[in-house]
Enzyme design. Structure first.
Site, PDB file in Angstrom:
ATOM      1  N   ASP A 226      -7.233 -69.180  13.462  1.00  0.00           N
ATOM      2  CA  ASP A 226      -6.791 -70.409  13.021  1.00  0.00           C
ATOM      3  C   ASP A 226      -6.574 -70.629  11.681  1.00  0.00           C
ATOM      4  O   ASP A 226      -7.561 -69.946  10.774  1.00  0.00           O
ATOM      5  CB  ASP A 226      -7.859 -71.437  13.705  1.00  0.00           C
ATOM      6  CG  ASP A 226      -7.659 -72.558  13.446  1.00  0.00           C
ATOM      7  OD1 ASP A 226      -6.634 -73.374  13.837  1.00  0.00           O
ATOM      8  OD2 ASP A 226      -8.538 -73.380  12.723  1.00  0.00           O
ATOM      9  N   GLU A 285      -2.095 -67.981  12.851  1.00  0.00           N
ATOM     10  CA  GLU A 285      -1.752 -69.283  12.547  1.00  0.00           C
ATOM     11  C   GLU A 285      -1.557 -69.479  11.401  1.00  0.00           C
ATOM     12  O   GLU A 285      -2.236 -69.954  10.383  1.00  0.00           O
ATOM     13  CB  GLU A 285      -2.589 -70.283  13.312  1.00  0.00           C
ATOM     14  CG  GLU A 285      -1.803 -71.527  13.312  1.00  0.00           C
ATOM     15  CD  GLU A 285      -2.732 -72.769  13.104  1.00  0.00           C
ATOM     16  OE1 GLU A 285      -2.452 -73.872  13.443  1.00  0.00           O
ATOM     17  OE2 GLU A 285      -3.826 -72.421  12.463  1.00  0.00           O
TER      18      GLU A 285
END
Length: 566
Positions: A226, A285
């Protein structure tokens, strides 16, 4: 027309037992694998509390095997106060009780492996929860303490330190700084409950290497990282000097995003994964200004994949799609990495709703648009995505053709940005409504009959459930099952690193995929709202809509994609 023949949208030229295709077993499966994202709180609820959980996912794993995907990516299920749906982690080695416990996680991983599925878990290294033991100690120990060095604590500006240390804005709106009782401020690029780690501190590096090994020892096959672009901040945390910073994100480098220092972190992590047997992977990401910048995250000694947000943000338009496919293949080919393709995830409006609205409407919207048009385009976009070289991502429920729920009452919304002044629209809850599995009434098999769901499900979802679509010719679920099976059976699809563009009328995208061995496949995507006549390119493999063959011609339906072979 003469000799008209209408061919149904899901062509019968597919093995009858689609579940027999099974996931791929070859090395470097991630180069062309299909990866299915599970948002745990909305997938399946085993204990009846209205929130999805790990036992619920575990019970539904055979469904994912039969869908034909190669791996399952689980959004966060770690211990968390849930200020941002689990992306505020208080303990990276513990499962939040709402989802189960470590035994449930271990059992899920074991069952998935027995079914031939790999498991990728979310990792949140940019920030933690303000309830994490490191941060509570940092607040308690005070200014200048060793504990505060693991985060970004700074004195404020102004005569009395009453102003934030710099002008950075939170992604969720408002200042990226919050003041504590002793007068210092701490940095949080997201919610105040999510303090950013200081990756200049050696202890942070050591801790995350340990976390990686903890989950690798448990058997996970990789990590989706993330905010992979956010770990390292520019030296000195300089001002940006713009009053509208959020509009600059993704268009130019920012002092808190995409700093070159992040790459040494991922080289280190790649070495950790190399300590383990099997094909373990890292997925970035990474929101970057260009795909060329994104490609730097997947150089041979760093991560294995990076999400293609540029593709996700592209309208249903032939010229725009061709451009982004070319840019993607060039950027990823330059570093020897596989491209990835994605249409939906837990942070954006589902593509069945995005494509129902006017082009250029963005990735978050609050209007349902034309549902019929949206679904037609979504099905066509899916077949186009599955035909491109590289790896494809599927977000839970898109295989059912689910739209976003755009009319959720304000009082049930949980997206933190919805409740903050000057933030984003904050309508991510619309793509997170629990899945419909079966039955005529809510919660449609998501949990026990008569139970609740943490977000309300629309009444019309009864017709979109897994049960309602299974075995139904032409249903979106059966289209996905057929597409993944054909993709696996045809060497020309998925694998490889290039496409051969073919001449096509305006509004139509056409290309050929030629494997090293086997028959080529021609892919035609009609992004226009009109029927289009073309020369018959071969034998139909699969179509997202009905196909009309008229002698030596084919008449393509509006907003449709077809696959052809010799």
């Amino acid at each position: 027309m003469n000799d008209l023949q209408t061919i149904p949208d899901v062509q019968a030229d597919v093995q009858a037992d689609l579940s027999g295709a099974g996931p791929q077993a070859e090395a470097e499966w991630w180069r062309n694998g299909v990866i299915y994202q599970v948002y745990p709180r909305s997938f399946a609820d085993a204990d009846g509390d209205g929130i999805g959980d790990l036992p619920g996912i575990r019970a539904r794993l055979p469904y994912l095997r039969d869908l034909g995907v190669d791996a399952v990516w689980l959004s966060p299920f770690y211990a968390s106060p849930q200020a941002d749906a689990g992306y505020d982690v208080s303990d990276y080695r513990r499962v939040d009780p709402m989802f189960g416990d470590l035994a449930d996680a271990a059992g899920l991983i074991e069952d998935a492996h027995e079914l031939g599925l790999r498991v990728i878990v979310d990792l949140v290294p940019n920030h933690c929860s303000d309830q994490h033991e490191w941060f509570t100690r940092a607040v308690r120990d005070g200014a200048g303490s060793a504990a505060r060095q693991r985060f970004h604590f700074r004195p404020g500006r102004g005569a009395h330190g009453e102003l934030p240390p710099n002008d950075w804005e939170s992604i969720f709106g408002g200042p990226a700084w919050t003041r504590v009782d002793d007068g210092e401020w701490y940095l949080h690029l997201f919610a105040p409950e999510q303090p950013d780690f200081n990756w200049e501190h050696r202890a942070v590096h050591d801790e995350f290497r340990s976390i990686l090994r903890f989950w690798l020892d448990l058997g996970v096959d990789g990590f989706r990282v993330d905010v992979a672009h956010g770990l390292v901040k520019a030296a000195g945390l300089p001002d940006i000097g713009s009053a509208d910073q959020l509009t600059l994100l993704g268009s130019q480098p920012m002092p808190f995003f995409d700093q070159d220092g992040v790459h040494e972190i991922y080289r280190d992590w790649r070495r950790v994964l190399g300590e383990y047997a099997g094909d373990r992977i890292l997925v970035a990401e990474a929101w970057t200004p260009t795909l060329e910048r994104a490609a730097q995250y997947v150089r041979p000694d760093e991560m294995h994949q990076a999400f293609n947000f540029s593709y996700l943000c592209t309208d249903w338009d032939a010229a725009a799609l061709r451009d982004i496919v070319d840019v993607t293949l060039d950027a990823m080919g330059a570093v020897g990495a596989p491209p990835t393709w994605v249409l939906s995830n837990h942070d954006v409006t589902r593509h069945a709703t995005r494509f129902a609205n006017s082009p250029g409407s963005g990735i978050q919207m609050t209007t349902p648009g034309d549902r019929e048009v949206g679904l037609r385009r979504a099905r066509a976009a899916t077949l186009l995505m599955f035909a491109l070289p590289g790896s494809a991502y599927v977000y839970q429920g898109e295989e059912l053709g689910l739209p976003d729920v755009t009319d959720l009452p304000d009082e049930v919304r949980a997206d933190p940005s919805f409740h903050r002044d000057n933030g984003q629209d904050g309508f991510r809850d619309g793509c997170r409504v629990p899945l419909p599995w079966s039955g005529a009434e809510a919660p449609y098999g998501f949990g026990p009959e008569g139970g609740a769901s943490w977000l309300p499900q629309p009444a019309e979802w009864a017709d979109l459930s897994v049960e309602a679509q299974t075995g139904v010719e032409g249903s979106t679920l059966e289209l996905y099952r057929a597409a993944i099976a054909v993709r696996r059976q045809q060497p020309a699809l998925g694998a490889g690193d290039s496409v051969e563009w073919l001449d096509a009328p305006e509004g139509v995208l056409a290309f050929r995929r030629t494997p090293r061995a086997g028959d080529p496949v021609v892919v035609i995507a009609n992004t226009s709202g009109d029927h289009v006549r073309m020369s018959l390119p071969g034998r139909l493999l699969l179509g997202s809509s009905d196909v009309v063959v008229d002698g030596a011609d084919v008449v393509l339906a509006p907003d449709s994609t077809t696959w052809w072979t010799s």
